[in-house]
Design an enzyme around this catalytic site. Structure first.
Site, PDB file in Angstrom:
ATOM      1  CB  ALA A 263      -7.889   4.178  -8.760  1.00  0.00           C
TER       2      ALA A 263
ATOM      3  CG  ASN B 285       4.575  -3.722  -7.252  1.00  0.00           C
ATOM      4  OD1 ASN B 285       4.225  -2.710  -6.630  1.00  0.00           O
ATOM      5  ND2 ASN B 285       5.480  -4.563  -6.798  1.00  0.00           N
TER       6      ASN B 285
ATOM      7  CB  SER C 235       5.975   6.114   3.367  1.00  0.00           C
ATOM      8  OG  SER C 235       4.617   6.065   3.795  1.00  0.00           O
TER       9      SER C 235
ATOM     10  CE1 TYR D 179      -0.130   4.708   5.208  1.00  0.00           C
ATOM     11  CE2 TYR D 179      -0.459   6.309   6.973  1.00  0.00           C
ATOM     12  CZ  TYR D 179      -0.865   5.734   5.786  1.00  0.00           C
ATOM     13  OH  TYR D 179      -1.997   6.205   5.155  1.00  0.00           O
TER      14      TYR D 179
ATOM     15  CB  SER E 114      -1.296  10.133   6.014  1.00  0.00           C
ATOM     16  OG  SER E 114      -1.829   9.950   7.320  1.00  0.00           O
TER      17      SER E 114
ATOM     18  CG  ASN F 162      -5.104   6.600  -3.910  1.00  0.00           C
ATOM     19  OD1 ASN F 162      -5.490   7.208  -2.914  1.00  0.00           O
ATOM     20  ND2 ASN F 162      -5.493   5.355  -4.177  1.00  0.00           N
TER      21      ASN F 162
END
Ligand code: NAI
Length: 250
Positions: free
Chosen positions: A14, A66, A161, A158, A145, A93
């Site tokens: 963030a 990480n 995931s 992507y 997404s 996020n």
């Protein structure tokens, strides 16, 4: 008095972008904010984000780490619990892209995206759920997404995931519902951030033409949805994925 007054929100990745917008929106509603990013410094925005949040008058701290590292995340969450006393809202996020067509995609591209985008959420949920169980309440939000729902050529790693983020939210929602913990996913469409601003103008235009509302989303559009899912406004909603995409997928 905001709708999140008295709550502590933990948001990963963030220092900038969508995560930062969510942190700002939550802080405007009175939430104390613990946020993470790879580094918290002047160069990558973390320090500035910390100052902007603190200016809203809530307790704030940025933590470097990480999110893909299991041990590091466990230590970080226990530090946050000590510093803030509770963790009521978790927003997973942090995310990256390493696009490529399947035949050219390397193992390293696959592993990096799965670890940063999906394993990170497992790490944070695993560490936060015991805290939320003791509180007998919590809201977990996974940033997915639209490609996690529909797939996308050139983004197999992507998209996989992000599909994982949706199934993870549903599974945790089922397991943890009896303990008062809700878990949902947000599936943003085309949002104007550092991640999409690098796309060539032609590709951007092609995307926008597919969106009924004829514009890219803003980080605030995503933050508004996150606020709804984080707060008691959504107290009877769990295991859902909300597509915030200007109507691109109906
Ligand atoms: P961004 O690249 O602007 O911000 C992501 C943040 O995560 C950065 O500050 C980065 O340093 C941090 N990060 C990366 N790897 C990390 C790690 N291993 N540990 C901790 N922090 C790490 O990206 P943006 O656009 O704000 O995206 C945020 C989330 O929204 C991501 O999960 C992304 O996949 C998702 N998303 C974005 C869309 C868009 O159009 N921008 C569309 C759909 C989903």
């Amino acid at each position: 008095m905001g709708i999140l007054t008295g709550k502590t929100a933990l948001i990963t990745g963030a220092a900038r972008g969508i995560g930062k917008a969510i942190a700002m929106r939550f802080a405007q509603e009175g939430a104390n904010i613990a946020f993470t990013d790879l580094v918290i410094d002047e160069e990558h925005g973390g320090k500035e984000t910390e100052r902007e949040l603190a200016a809203l008058g809530v307790q704030v701290k940025g933590y470097a780490g990480n999110a893909a590292d299991f041990e590091n995340t466990a230590a970080l969450v226990s530090q946050i619990k000590e510093d803030f006393g509770s963790i009521d809202i978790l927003v997973n996020n942090a995310g990256i892209t390493k696009d490529g067509l399947m035949l050219r995609m390397t193992e390293a591209q696959w592993d990096a995206v799965i670890n940063v985008n999906l394993k990170s959420a497992f790490n944070f949920i695993h560490a936060c759920v015991p805290v939320m169980m003791r509180q007998r309440q919590g809201s977990i939000i996974n940033m997915a997404s639209v490609v996690g729902v529909h797939g996308n050529a050139g983004q197999a790693n992507y998209a996989a995931s992000k599909a994982g983020m949706i199934a993870l939210a549903k599974s945790v929602g089922q397991e943890m519902g009896p303990k008062g913990i809700r878990a949902n996913a947000i599936a943003p469409g085309f949002i104007d951030t550092a991640m999409t601003q690098t796309l060539p103008e032609k590709i951007r235009k092609e995307w926008i033409d597919k969106i009924p509302l004829r514009r890219g989303g803003t980080v605030e559009d995503i933050a508004s949805c996150a606020l709804f899912l984080a707060s008691d406004l959504s107290s009877y909603i769990s295991g859902q994925v909300i597509q915030v995409d200007g109507g691109m997928n109906m």
